[in-house]
Scaffold this active site. Structure first.
Site, PDB file in Angstrom:
ATOM      1  CG  ASP A  73      -8.297   0.330  45.785  1.00  0.00           C
ATOM      2  OD1 ASP A  73      -8.634   1.245  45.034  1.00  0.00           O
ATOM      3  OD2 ASP A  73      -9.083  -0.279  46.525  1.00  0.00           O
ATOM      4  NE  ARG A  81      -5.563  -1.627  48.722  1.00  0.00           N
ATOM      5  CZ  ARG A  81      -5.898  -0.623  49.505  1.00  0.00           C
ATOM      6  NH1 ARG A  81      -4.980  -0.031  50.266  1.00  0.00           N
ATOM      7  NH2 ARG A  81      -7.142  -0.190  49.568  1.00  0.00           N
ATOM      8  CG  HIS A 186     -13.529   3.686  54.377  1.00  0.00           C
ATOM      9  ND1 HIS A 186     -13.037   4.751  53.666  1.00  0.00           N
ATOM     10  CD2 HIS A 186     -13.093   2.566  53.737  1.00  0.00           C
ATOM     11  CE1 HIS A 186     -12.319   4.293  52.642  1.00  0.00           C
ATOM     12  NE2 HIS A 186     -12.338   2.978  52.673  1.00  0.00           N
ATOM     13  CG  ASP A 258     -15.724   2.554  47.335  1.00  0.00           C
ATOM     14  OD1 ASP A 258     -14.881   1.649  47.472  1.00  0.00           O
ATOM     15  OD2 ASP A 258     -15.501   3.740  47.655  1.00  0.00           O
TER      16      ASP A 258
END
Length: 500
Positions: A73, A81, A186, A258
């Protein structure tokens, strides 16, 4: 337990893209890549210590399986990252949308592609193609190019072209659009309450544009979109992934989920069942960002997929098709080696990020150039879980680089106390207050109002989606990045007109 064909097990391993812990590839991962046919892996900041280490880590992965799809990502802005420790060198999508220069967006994406190509990374889970239609969205926000479908579409295309021109595959996300939600996937399953007509006018155009531009991958979002499928989230919906994305929109690249540990789907089914249902729906790759220390969770996913084929629930042809798309992406990357070699010959544009950040800044009020010791107070809410924990706004560091006698103070929800602002500890020093999406967090708004009352001369820097201006000067960066922090610090400590 039924007998498993080694070939069937390899097909199942090919479609998995797990993460792992540590800065070295664990033994289970090396064995899975070298002996078992694991087709992919995803890197997080927890795995990376710097450019040289990242390249060495990927080389060790490729030594086990040269065709491995190494994903990351790297959106720029708040989601980075490879540059998580210091902040991204490039502003994120909202800043690019505010600047609204598609050529600059292409160049920024190309620089990100060069960064990834230098580490031999195959796939970037970017760009975010969501239209940020709901300003209160807790997970998209500044990660989106903006609230206008046409603007998002043209910058999505520019970003894809720039990244793929550097020889790295792009991945438009989060299909069919995460912008009009008020829940972070999330934590729970978001619902997009929009009619078919509104979806067609607002959410889908950037993805149609991405497909037309030749994007190599699309990531589906963990979203319930009742107008498209009232019963299944997009990740598990054949209507959405196969009917809409494949058949109607004509996408023939790799569809990746995802992360399946996200509560939006993890609360519905065990991991293996999610993987099976996602493949049935049309996914080609299963992202599992968290894996068990010995790789047991990855093998459980493999076994669940193999069992589903053996039981007749998942056609072997569907699994083979999914694996073939993963391998096709790997072949595309191998064929793009000439582009990566060409780009690797010349130096990058180190000041592109700063120029882009300056173009995205907006200022209400006229500050004098700051001088002398500064007090910078960062009132920092917890950012989305898409952002690495501890990612700073960077303003304290950016001011300290220019003025080493700067005093920085971080206020959090766990420690919501302001430092002394107007007495001996704060009086006489210019005050910069840094916030992120202040209007979304009551405790931030309250502290900000108290601070501005004590120090009406304060400069307020909003790094998220702007709200009502406050303070003597109100600066909006439209995103978090090292580039944005540097832009603000340079602008406020020099002649503003000259710096811009």
């Amino acid at each position: 337990m039924p007998h498993r064909s080694p070939d069937l097990a390899r097909l199942a391993m090919t479609v998995l893209q797990p993460g792992f812990d540590g800065i070295e590839p664990p033994g289970w991962l090396r064995r899975a890549l070298g002996e078992e046919g694991l087709g992919g892996t995803v890197l997080f900041a927890r795995n990376l210590t710097g450019p040289a280490h990242t390249a060495e880590l990927v080389a060790r992965l490729r030594a086990e399986n040269p065709a491995v799809v190494v994903a990351v990502d790297e959106e720029g802005g708040s989601v980075t990252r490879l540059q998580a420790a210091r902040g991204s060198s490039w502003p994120g999508n909202r800043a690019l949308g505010v600047g609204d220069d598609v050529e600059r967006t292409r160049l920024v994406a190309r620089e990100i592609g060069r960064l990834l190509a230098a580490a031999d990374i195959t796939l970037d889970y970017a760009p975010v193609a969501d239209v940020n239609a709901n300003p209160a969205n807790p997970v998209i926000g500044v990660r989106s190019f903006g609230p206008d479908p046409e603007l998002v579409s043209r910058h999505t295309v520019a970003w894809i072209l720039g990244l793929q021109d550097a020889g790295v595959a792009a991945c438009a996300k989060h299909f069919p659009g995460h912008g009009d939600t008020h829940t972070d996937s999330h934590h729970a399953l978001p619902t997009v309450h929009a009619s078919l007509e509104l979806l067609a006018e607002r959410d889908l155009p950037p993805f149609r544009a991405a497909v037309a531009a030749g994007v190599r991958a699309v990531m589906c979002g963990h979203l319930l979109v009742p107008a498209l499928d009232p019963d299944n989230p997009a990740t598990l919906s054949q209507r959405i992934m196969t009917g809409l994305l494949r058949e109607e929109m004509g996408f023939d690249g790799m569809i990746v989920t995802d992360a399946i540990e996200m509560r939006a789907v993890a609360a519905l089914h065990p991991p293996g069942e999610i993987a099976v249902r996602a493949l049935l729906a049309g996914a080609d790759a299963i992202c599992a960002g968290i894996s068990s220390p010995g790789g047991e969770s990855v093998h459980e996913l493999r076994d669940a997929i193999v069992d589903a084929v053996r039981e007749g629930r998942l056609p072997e042809e569907r699994l083979a098709e999914a694996a073939s798309r993963v391998l096709a992406l790997s072949r595309w990357y191998a064929a793009s080696g000439a582009a990566r070699a060409r780009d690797g010959d010349g130096p990058g544009d180190e000041e592109l990020g700063l120029r882009t950040a300056l173009a995205a800044m907006r200022v209400v009020g006229t500050p004098p150039p700051l001088s002398g010791p500064l007090l910078v107070v960062d009132i920092a809410p917890r950012l989305s879980q898409a952002v690495e924990p501890g990612t700073p706004t960077g303003l304290i560091g950016a001011f300290s680089e220019l003025m080493p006698d700067t005093t920085g103070y971080v206020v959090t929800a766990d420690r919501p106390e302001l430092p002394e602002l107007s007495g001996p500890g704060g009086g006489g020093r210019p005050l910069v207050l840094v916030v992120h999406d202040a209007w979304r967090h009551p405790w931030v708004r309250d502290l900000l109002a108290r601070a501005v009352t004590l120090r009406p001369d304060a400069i307020v820097v909003e790094t998220g989606v702007p709200g009502e201006p406050t303070g003597a000067v109100y600066v909006t960066t439209n995103g978090i990045s090292r580039a944005s922090a540097r832009a603000v610090a340079h602008w406020l400590t020099t002649d503003p007109e000259g710096a811009r």
